[in-house]
Design a protein around this motif. Structure first.
Motif: not given
Length: 654
Positions: A590-601
């Motif tokens: 879940h962390w990595e999924a959210t971090l990826t979404k943050i990097s993709e705005k």
């Protein structure tokens, strides 16, 4: 005046080498002929402040203080690199323009961004910061990157993602390490119980594998091989395929566990007529394996040379920074930009001129061939690890570096070889109403596989005898089938009963543990979490996996027995004491999924930190209900200082 800020001195020197000469080496920076300056960080020169920095009371570990959640996050200079921060403070004030030259990943983006922010660079100057992306330290490649500067603002989401990860690791590690250490002390374990959102699930993997091995009970299962003969006297073997009616006599893996059933099949097919019921022939080809990502290289190096992950990472950093023989090594990508294909001819020619074993591979390479590795759509922040145009003849490599360079070169050259081609034949045989199958593969074009053949080693040592089951299965897998057609009559000379034993899971090795971390989805049952883990490439990142494994050894949670990795008594007891959620990879997914979404705005910083803070509060409450009775009793030593927990930096673990 322009100021280039590189991530580390080696990158700074590589950038300066591609800029105007002559140059002057100053303390902490290089002055160019045109007055511009090149300086550098030394990795992270700032770190998250300790809890006591926010409140002196936090220096003493107490449950009443938890959770510790800073209202205004603070960084502090690292003691060992404080002097370089002082150099940068002076230079950014003098600079008219700043060029950010951190490594091309989210940590490299944050590393320089946080320095610019910490030094209070004026907003106008921050708005005009440019981004330089370098993945190859050779002068020509750096010069090409210098002509392709971008606005640093385009990479802000990447920086925010890294910042969220850094703070989340701090919150999780600081609070749960304190909570469980304090609970452990109540049970007589007076040492730090370190908890991290990646390191703890990795430890959980090893502990659960160990439990499976300890609880394993071997059982027999049975196979039947039919020895067949054609009318032309050609012989081959086919394996029995149990029917649906046999299900009550089979285990969950569809293996026959009833010996009487297998014996009955043997007796029924002895000296019986048979016929070919189906023949399937296919011409197949297999493309070369893709060039290496860091994890893929670490896995192969562990299998072939028994190198641990940290050794591979350190040697690769040397090949990249010191020798400039390979491209950026901390890559999670196995693809190459299409534009790089044209450089292959020069690299192949350089390798062919070497007095090394891979020179023969280079002579056989065809620079006109283009494998599926060249795919712009699949290239991320950095591309696969490949050799640069620099010759290894100009440098002195140690044995570790030589072996890793060989692997990287071989994998790259394989992209310029034709596909491996073979014919696959599958035959179905009916004997006394039962179905039997035989498979065979006939090689047509060896292609890239010629690079991966191992030389046959001659030895005078006696060869240990394999079991009859192993011999039978080897004979089955390596046989060549005669030409068969549907309806062709055959004779079953005899049936052979093969008795085999179920095997316990194997202990983890460096290679298999890295494979488990990169392919962690297969250890998860929840389909949604499986999908998240597949999309985010498992536990940890290319840059951190080696550090995570190394950290678990340093903390005595893991131990080595030859090539095998086992959990220590402390490691096992810690996993038993922790809530199950802390020991599984689900949270990291879940962390990595959210971090990826943050990097993709597509998500915000608070989308990670908010839910995480609530989770930490729940886990601290649960800590008081967990049993730490299995932890070994460690007497308290008054003279020794408590080991301070540090959340991971770029190349360490969490």
């Amino acid at each position: 005046m322009k100021l280039y800020i590189a991530e580390k001195p080696s990158l700074g020197r590589a950038i300066a080498a591609a800029l105007p000469q002559p140059q002057k080496n100053r303390q902490g920076y290089i002055e160019l002929a045109n007055g511009d300056l090149v300086s550098w960080c030394i990795g992270h020169i700032l770190e998250q402040a300790d809890p006591e920095h926010y409140d002196a009371a936090f220096k003493k570990w107490q449950m009443a203080h938890l959770p510790i959640v800073p209202e205004q996050w603070q960084l502090k200079p690292k003691t060992q690199t404080r002097s370089q921060l002082t150099v940068l403070r002076k230079l950014v004030k003098q600079a008219d323009e700043i060029i950010h030259a951190g490594d091309p990943d989210r940590e490299g983006q944050l590393l320089v961004d946080e320095v610019i922010d910490y030094l209070n660079v004026p907003a106008r100057k921050q708005q005009n910061v440019k981004r330089l992306l370098v993945s190859d330290l050779n002068r020509a490649a750096v010069a090409k990157s210098l002509n392709n500067l971008q606005s640093n603002r385009l990479f802000m989401p990447l920086s925010i993602s890294a910042l969220a990860r850094s703070r989340a690791d701090w919150l999780y590690g600081i609070n749960l390490t304190r909570a469980y250490t304090l609970q452990g002390q109540k049970a007589g374990f007076n040492s730090v119980l370190s908890v991290g959102r990646v390191q703890t699930p990795v430890l959980g993997l090893v502990v659960r594998r160990q439990q499976e091995i300890d609880n394993f009970v071997a059982k027999n299962f049975y196979e039947v091989h039919a020895h067949l003969q054609t009318e032309q006297q050609a012989q081959f073997i086919a394996k029995w395929q149990p029917s649906e009616a046999c299900q009550p006599y089979m285990d969950a893996e569809s293996r026959v566990v009833n010996r009487a059933l297998a014996e009955n099949v043997v007796s029924r097919i002895n000296n019986q007529s048979a016929y070919v019921s189906a023949v399937e022939e296919q011409a197949k080809s297999q493309a070369a394996p893709l060039p290496y990502s860091l994890s893929a290289l670490q896995i192969d190096a562990a299998k072939l040379y028994a190198f641990n992950a940290k050794l591979v990472l350190d040697a690769c950093q040397s090949l990249y920074e010191k020798h400039q023989l390979i491209t950026y090594p901390r890559s999670d990508c196995r693809y190459l930009p299409s534009a790089h294909h044209g450089e292959g001819k020069g690299i192949i020619a350089m390798l062919a001129g070497m007095d090394e074993s891979y020179a023969a591979f280079a002579h056989g390479a065809n620079s006109q061939l283009k494998s599926k590795a060249w795919n712009d759509a699949k290239v991320t922040a950095h591309h696969a690890i490949i050799p640069t145009a620099k010759s290894a003849a100009t440098v002195s490599l140690n044995s570790f570096e030589k072996k890793l360079y060989f692997l990287i070169v071989r994998q790259y050259l394989a992209q310029f070889y034709p596909a491996y081609q073979y014919d696959q034949c599958r035959v179905e045989i009916v004997i006394a109403g039962g179905k039997f199958f035989a498979n065979a593969k006939t090689e047509k074009v060896q292609g890239w596989k010629a690079l991966f053949q191992r030389a046959n080693k001659k030895t005078d040592q006696p060869v240990s005898r394999a079991s009859s089951a192993e011999c039978a299965n080897e004979q089955l897998s390596k046989q060549r089938l005669p030409k068969l057609v549907v309806g062709e009559p055959l004779l079953c000379l005899y049936g052979e009963l093969i008795t085999r034993l179920t095997q316990a899971p194997k202990p983890f090795t460096d290679a298999s543990l890295l494979s488990a971390m990169t392919g962690i989805a297969k250890f998860v049952s929840d389909s949604k979490i499986k999908k998240l883990l597949r999309e985010n490439d498992g536990l940890g990142t290319e840059a951190t996996r080696a550090g995570i494994i190394d950290l678990l050894f340093k903390r005595d949670y893991l131990q080595r027995q030859g090539k095998n990795i086992h959990a220590s008594a402390i490691g096992c007891a810690l996993i038993e004491a922790l809530p199950i959620a802390a020991t599984l990879p689900d949270m990291t997914a879940h962390w990595e999924a959210t971090l990826t979404k943050i990097s993709e705005k597509k998500s915000r910083y608070q989308d990670l930190i908010g839910p995480l803070t609530a989770t930490i509060e729940q886990m601290i409450e649960q800590a008081g209900q967990q049993s730490f009775a299995q932890l070994p009793k460690v007497p308290f030593k008054r003279k020794s200082k408590a080991k301070k927990y540090r959340p991971r930096k770029k190349a360490a673990a969490s």
